[in-house]
Write a protein that holds these residues in place. Structure first.
Motif, PDB file in Angstrom:
ATOM      1  N   ARG A 157       6.008  -4.228 -15.268  1.00 18.82           N
ATOM      2  CA  ARG A 157       5.832  -3.144 -15.639  1.00 18.82           C
ATOM      3  C   ARG A 157       6.639  -2.088 -14.595  1.00 18.82           C
ATOM      4  O   ARG A 157       7.265  -1.101 -15.154  1.00 18.82           O
ATOM      5  CB  ARG A 157       4.467  -2.424 -15.346  1.00 18.82           C
ATOM      6  N   PHE A 158       6.695  -2.473 -13.274  1.00 21.44           N
ATOM      7  CA  PHE A 158       7.391  -1.781 -12.318  1.00 21.44           C
ATOM      8  C   PHE A 158       9.039  -1.992 -12.517  1.00 21.44           C
ATOM      9  O   PHE A 158       9.623  -1.032 -12.403  1.00 21.44           O
ATOM     10  CB  PHE A 158       7.022  -1.975 -10.795  1.00 21.44           C
ATOM     11  N   SER A 159       9.242  -3.135 -13.131  1.00 21.22           N
ATOM     12  CA  SER A 159      10.683  -3.346 -13.315  1.00 21.22           C
ATOM     13  C   SER A 159      11.129  -2.464 -14.538  1.00 21.22           C
ATOM     14  O   SER A 159      12.413  -2.028 -14.112  1.00 21.22           O
ATOM     15  CB  SER A 159      10.906  -4.863 -13.488  1.00 21.22           C
ATOM     16  N   ARG A 160      10.299  -2.458 -15.337  1.00 23.14           N
ATOM     17  CA  ARG A 160      10.763  -1.332 -16.374  1.00 23.14           C
ATOM     18  C   ARG A 160      10.911   0.009 -16.039  1.00 23.14           C
ATOM     19  O   ARG A 160      11.753   0.629 -16.396  1.00 23.14           O
ATOM     20  CB  ARG A 160       9.823  -1.561 -17.565  1.00 23.14           C
ATOM     21  N   LEU A 161      10.074   0.459 -15.063  1.00 22.24           N
ATOM     22  CA  LEU A 161      10.114   1.861 -14.675  1.00 22.24           C
ATOM     23  C   LEU A 161      11.382   1.944 -13.761  1.00 22.24           C
ATOM     24  O   LEU A 161      12.088   3.163 -13.939  1.00 22.24           O
ATOM     25  CB  LEU A 161       8.939   2.123 -13.700  1.00 22.24           C
ATOM     26  N   ALA A 162      11.557   0.948 -13.118  1.00 23.14           N
ATOM     27  CA  ALA A 162      13.015   1.179 -12.161  1.00 23.14           C
ATOM     28  C   ALA A 162      14.110   1.015 -13.048  1.00 23.14           C
ATOM     29  O   ALA A 162      15.046   1.847 -12.738  1.00 23.14           O
ATOM     30  CB  ALA A 162      13.004  -0.044 -11.142  1.00 23.14           C
ATOM     31  N   GLU A 163      14.144   0.451 -14.245  1.00 26.96           N
ATOM     32  CA  GLU A 163      15.558   0.457 -15.131  1.00 26.96           C
ATOM     33  C   GLU A 163      15.566   1.725 -15.690  1.00 26.96           C
ATOM     34  O   GLU A 163      16.638   2.252 -16.035  1.00 26.96           O
ATOM     35  CB  GLU A 163      15.185  -0.826 -16.301  1.00 26.96           C
ATOM     36  N   ASN A 164      14.365   2.625 -16.061  1.00 24.56           N
ATOM     37  CA  ASN A 164      14.225   3.743 -16.772  1.00 24.56           C
ATOM     38  C   ASN A 164      14.451   4.937 -15.622  1.00 24.56           C
ATOM     39  O   ASN A 164      14.408   6.079 -16.301  1.00 24.56           O
ATOM     40  CB  ASN A 164      13.072   3.770 -17.630  1.00 24.56           C
ATOM     41  N   SER A 165      14.606   4.679 -14.400  1.00 21.26           N
ATOM     42  CA  SER A 165      14.677   5.787 -13.510  1.00 21.26           C
ATOM     43  C   SER A 165      16.004   6.308 -13.385  1.00 21.26           C
ATOM     44  O   SER A 165      17.049   5.481 -13.472  1.00 21.26           O
ATOM     45  CB  SER A 165      14.008   5.375 -12.033  1.00 21.26           C
ATOM     46  N   SER A 188      13.342  12.684  -6.621  1.00 26.32           N
ATOM     47  CA  SER A 188      14.724  12.295  -7.179  1.00 26.32           C
ATOM     48  C   SER A 188      14.627  10.773  -7.764  1.00 26.32           C
ATOM     49  O   SER A 188      13.642  10.142  -7.468  1.00 26.32           O
ATOM     50  CB  SER A 188      15.749  12.281  -5.927  1.00 26.32           C
ATOM     51  N   GLN A 189      15.452  10.626  -8.689  1.00 24.41           N
ATOM     52  CA  GLN A 189      15.733   9.419  -9.503  1.00 24.41           C
ATOM     53  C   GLN A 189      15.910   8.012  -8.529  1.00 24.41           C
ATOM     54  O   GLN A 189      15.648   7.209  -8.553  1.00 24.41           O
ATOM     55  CB  GLN A 189      16.625   9.425 -10.475  1.00 24.41           C
ATOM     56  N   GLY A 190      16.553   8.572  -7.400  1.00 29.90           N
ATOM     57  CA  GLY A 190      17.075   7.522  -6.431  1.00 29.90           C
ATOM     58  C   GLY A 190      15.660   6.953  -5.710  1.00 29.90           C
ATOM     59  O   GLY A 190      15.606   5.839  -5.647  1.00 29.90           O
ATOM     60  N   ILE A 191      14.895   7.927  -5.304  1.00 32.34           N
ATOM     61  CA  ILE A 191      13.666   7.630  -4.727  1.00 32.34           C
ATOM     62  C   ILE A 191      12.530   6.883  -5.735  1.00 32.34           C
ATOM     63  O   ILE A 191      11.990   5.771  -5.468  1.00 32.34           O
ATOM     64  CB  ILE A 191      12.895   8.617  -4.173  1.00 32.34           C
ATOM     65  N   LYS A 192      12.594   7.191  -6.907  1.00 31.74           N
ATOM     66  CA  LYS A 192      11.695   6.598  -7.981  1.00 31.74           C
ATOM     67  C   LYS A 192      12.290   5.026  -8.150  1.00 31.74           C
ATOM     68  O   LYS A 192      11.400   4.238  -8.150  1.00 31.74           O
ATOM     69  CB  LYS A 192      11.904   7.370  -9.377  1.00 31.74           C
ATOM     70  N   LYS A 193      13.533   4.952  -8.222  1.00 31.14           N
ATOM     71  CA  LYS A 193      14.274   3.671  -8.532  1.00 31.14           C
ATOM     72  C   LYS A 193      13.725   2.546  -7.466  1.00 31.14           C
ATOM     73  O   LYS A 193      13.437   1.498  -7.450  1.00 31.14           O
ATOM     74  CB  LYS A 193      15.684   3.763  -8.717  1.00 31.14           C
ATOM     75  N   THR A 194      13.791   3.205  -6.222  1.00 28.42           N
ATOM     76  CA  THR A 194      13.566   2.667  -5.097  1.00 28.42           C
ATOM     77  C   THR A 194      12.345   1.880  -4.706  1.00 28.42           C
ATOM     78  O   THR A 194      11.847   0.943  -4.628  1.00 28.42           O
ATOM     79  CB  THR A 194      14.039   3.389  -3.736  1.00 28.42           C
ATOM     80  N   VAL A 195      11.268   2.948  -4.979  1.00 27.29           N
ATOM     81  CA  VAL A 195       9.780   2.689  -5.071  1.00 27.29           C
ATOM     82  C   VAL A 195       9.513   1.667  -6.217  1.00 27.29           C
ATOM     83  O   VAL A 195       8.729   0.461  -5.787  1.00 27.29           O
ATOM     84  CB  VAL A 195       8.926   3.806  -5.379  1.00 27.29           C
ATOM     85  N   GLU A 203       0.730  -1.189  -0.116  1.00 24.98           N
ATOM     86  CA  GLU A 203       0.107  -0.173  -0.003  1.00 24.98           C
ATOM     87  C   GLU A 203       0.830   1.162  -0.041  1.00 24.98           C
ATOM     88  O   GLU A 203       0.665   2.303  -0.767  1.00 24.98           O
ATOM     89  CB  GLU A 203      -0.941   0.023   1.307  1.00 24.98           C
ATOM     90  N   ASP A 204       2.000   1.310   1.111  1.00 25.18           N
ATOM     91  CA  ASP A 204       2.761   2.509   0.909  1.00 25.18           C
ATOM     92  C   ASP A 204       3.606   2.612  -0.336  1.00 25.18           C
ATOM     93  O   ASP A 204       3.755   3.739  -0.911  1.00 25.18           O
ATOM     94  CB  ASP A 204       3.896   2.370   2.292  1.00 25.18           C
ATOM     95  N   PHE A 205       4.070   1.616  -1.037  1.00 28.47           N
ATOM     96  CA  PHE A 205       4.870   1.635  -2.297  1.00 28.47           C
ATOM     97  C   PHE A 205       3.857   2.041  -3.294  1.00 28.47           C
ATOM     98  O   PHE A 205       4.258   2.929  -4.329  1.00 28.47           O
ATOM     99  CB  PHE A 205       5.699   0.408  -2.604  1.00 28.47           C
ATOM    100  N   GLU A 206       2.758   1.702  -3.126  1.00 28.97           N
ATOM    101  CA  GLU A 206       1.712   2.269  -4.342  1.00 28.97           C
ATOM    102  C   GLU A 206       1.644   3.646  -4.046  1.00 28.97           C
ATOM    103  O   GLU A 206       1.305   4.418  -5.200  1.00 28.97           O
ATOM    104  CB  GLU A 206       0.462   1.370  -4.201  1.00 28.97           C
ATOM    105  N   HIS A 207       1.192   3.806  -2.723  1.00 27.55           N
ATOM    106  CA  HIS A 207       0.872   5.373  -2.426  1.00 27.55           C
ATOM    107  C   HIS A 207       2.032   6.373  -3.034  1.00 27.55           C
ATOM    108  O   HIS A 207       2.150   7.437  -3.701  1.00 27.55           O
ATOM    109  CB  HIS A 207       0.506   5.582  -1.359  1.00 27.55           C
ATOM    110  N   LEU A 208       3.281   5.913  -2.904  1.00 26.46           N
ATOM    111  CA  LEU A 208       4.403   6.637  -3.169  1.00 26.46           C
ATOM    112  C   LEU A 208       4.577   6.669  -4.870  1.00 26.46           C
ATOM    113  O   LEU A 208       5.233   7.645  -5.316  1.00 26.46           O
ATOM    114  CB  LEU A 208       5.779   5.997  -2.630  1.00 26.46           C
ATOM    115  N   ALA A 209       4.231   5.676  -5.410  1.00 26.42           N
ATOM    116  CA  ALA A 209       4.278   5.687  -6.920  1.00 26.42           C
ATOM    117  C   ALA A 209       3.133   6.785  -7.298  1.00 26.42           C
ATOM    118  O   ALA A 209       3.489   7.344  -8.409  1.00 26.42           O
ATOM    119  CB  ALA A 209       3.749   4.343  -7.423  1.00 26.42           C
TER     120      ALA A 209
END
Length: 221
Positions: free
Chosen positions: A213-221, A187-194, A171-177
């Motif tokens: 989907r989130f794996s691709r977003l993490a790779e592109n962060s 920051s890119q670091g927070i995006k990649k972490t989330v 729930e928290d990580f989804e809210h952060l997204a």
């Protein structure tokens, strides 16, 4: 015989809870990040510096919070020695300003870590319940605070599954997204972490579509 079985069961529970309660990452604020990057010697000097301020003024809020954070960092190496100190100073800071929800959440996270300082299963659960209570309240009061959400997310993710905090981490990580979508300046670091944590959690849940989907977003962060 039944008593012996209960004692044995309590010991197994105790060992499992101790092993599971690793030191979860905490989403430190900018000032805390400066402390986090210090060597042990530098950290000791900072603690001494802030302690001097507290000798002059025991109610120095920033000094209390800083010393609590410094001991929290040292707890990564020696939880039994430094986690109680971290909780002591963060508690004092929290008592002065009950509306600093980052401090409340840090206090909650390290209160759960106090479970590693005792072999008593009742005390372990007491620490976990008290700590998660602080974190849950902090999120209710300041739901869009990134540090608060990240701290609870990591802590909930690190707790053993029988405590049923996994859905809270998700729930928290989804809210952060969602916050990231609304705030492109994050920051890119927070995006990649989330995104990487969401990919991991959805992967474990068997949702390959969201995990990819989130794996691709993490790779592109």
């Amino acid at each position: 015989m039944r008593k012996a079985h209960c004692v044995k069961g309590g010991a197994i529970f105790c060992l499992f809870l101790t092993a599971a309660l690793g030191l979860a990452p905490v989403a430190w604020t900018q000032g805390a990040h400066e402390l986090q990057g210090m060597s042990d010697i530098q950290l000791a000097e900072k603690i001494s510096e802030f302690q001097e301020r507290l000798n002059q003024n025991p109610a120095d809020y920033e000094a209390l919070k800083a010393v609590g954070i410094a001991y929290s960092i040292k707890a990564n190496q020696d939880v039994k020695t430094y986690a109680p100190k971290a909780v002591e100073f963060l508690t004092r800071a929290h008592e002065i300003d009950t509306k600093d929800y980052e401090t409340m959440c840090y206090l909650g996270s390290f209160t759960t870590m106090m479970a590693r300082t005792t072999l008593n299963p009742v005390k372990k659960m007491s620490y976990v319940n008290k700590g998660t209570g602080f974190m849950d309240k902090a999120v209710r009061k300041d739901p869009d605070n990134i540090s608060v959400r990240l701290t609870r997310a990591f802590n909930s993710k690190s707790l053993p599954s029988f405590l049923e905090r996994g859905h809270i981490a998700l729930e928290d990580f989804e809210h952060l997204a969602g916050l990231i979508d609304k705030n492109p300046g994050v920051s890119q670091g927070i995006k990649k972490t989330v995104y990487s944590n969401l990919a991991e959690l959805y992967g474990k849940a068997g949702d390959r579509e969201k995990a990819d989907r989130f794996s691709r977003l993490a790779e592109n962060s």
